[in-house]
Design an enzyme around this catalytic site. Structure first.
Site, PDB file in Angstrom:
ATOM      1  N   GLY A 205       0.843  -1.182   0.000  1.00  0.00           N
ATOM      2  CA  GLY A 205       0.000   0.000   0.000  1.00  0.00           C
ATOM      3  C   GLY A 205       0.881   1.235   0.000  1.00  0.00           C
ATOM      4  O   GLY A 205       2.041   1.182   0.415  1.00  0.00           O
TER       5      GLY A 205
ATOM      6  N   HIS B 236      -2.157   7.116   7.491  1.00  0.00           N
ATOM      7  CA  HIS B 236      -1.243   8.022   6.803  1.00  0.00           C
ATOM      8  C   HIS B 236      -1.946   9.321   6.407  1.00  0.00           C
ATOM      9  O   HIS B 236      -1.411  10.424   6.587  1.00  0.00           O
ATOM     10  CB  HIS B 236      -0.689   7.365   5.532  1.00  0.00           C
ATOM     11  CG  HIS B 236       0.572   6.593   5.742  1.00  0.00           C
ATOM     12  ND1 HIS B 236       1.714   7.150   6.271  1.00  0.00           N
ATOM     13  CD2 HIS B 236       0.890   5.304   5.465  1.00  0.00           C
ATOM     14  CE1 HIS B 236       2.669   6.236   6.321  1.00  0.00           C
ATOM     15  NE2 HIS B 236       2.191   5.104   5.836  1.00  0.00           N
TER      16      HIS B 236
END
Length: 212
Positions: A73, A170
């Site tokens: 990812g 994130h």
């Protein structure tokens, strides 16, 4: 999940899929940001424009960069872009492969009877090298939109659920090490200092091979 399905793209089952997402063939390698850089430590801006050539190119570049860094990812701020977007190519615990991208993702609250936590090793391309044990929910339901603004809903369990939460973190300005105890966070950063040079050298070598 349909019986026999082994690959899901944008949350939908497909009959076959190549080793690497087609986007990666069109992309350019980008530098991956590292813990301490400001863009990683603040919430990203929501996407407001869809269907643009620039957004398509960004997604292509993110897939290319993710694969060459050997990740499952990658969030946009990991290549210095302040945008609520991530890409993924990640298996779940049943070896079903999940591939796609999501803009403006929102993790939906779990039902009270389905809040089991699983402790497993977790790493990050922006914390090059170390892996640390971290508890995450066993299941995840996430909604967002694709590059054209169409709704996307993902149901995940196991490792894929961990991936979705990691990437959404994130975009909220969190790294996985921010969820560790102070002691474990310091340990991870010490290990990063020791391992970072070798990890970045391997990435550079893979990028040269790709561009060559």
């Amino acid at each position: 999940m349909p019986d026999g399905a082994s690959v899901f793209v944008q949350g939908e089952p497909v009959d076959s899929f190549p080793e690497f997402a087609p986007e990666a063939r069109r992309g350019t390698v980008r530098r991956i940001t590292v813990v301490g850089e400001e863009v990683l430590h603040r919430p990203c801006q929501p996407a407001t424009e869809f269907g643009t050539a620039e957004l398509t190119q960004l997604i292509d570049d993110m897939f290319t960069t993710m694969y060459l860094a050997e990740g499952v990812g990658l969030a946009a701020n990991q290549i210095g872009v302040d945008l609520r977007l991530f890409v993924y190519d990640c298996p779940d615990d049943d070896d079903v492969r999940h591939v796609g991208h999501v803009l403006n993702p929102v993790v939906e609250p779990l039902p009270e009877n389905d809040r089991t936590l699983i402790i497993d090793n977790e790493g990050c391309l922006s914390v090059p090298g170390p892996h640390m044990e971290l508890a995450r929910p066993e299941t995840t339901r996430l909604r967002g939109v694709d590059k054209d603004g169409a709704e996307v809903t993902l149901e995940a369990s196991g490792y894929f659920a961990r991936c979705l939460r990691h990437e959404t973190d994130h975009l909220n300005g969190w790294l996985y090490i921010d969820r560790l105890s102070k002691r474990d966070r310091k340990k991870a950063l010490r290990e990063m200092e020791r391992m970072q040079e070798d990890v970045l050298a391997r990435r550079a070598e893979r990028a040269e091979e790709f561009e060559g």
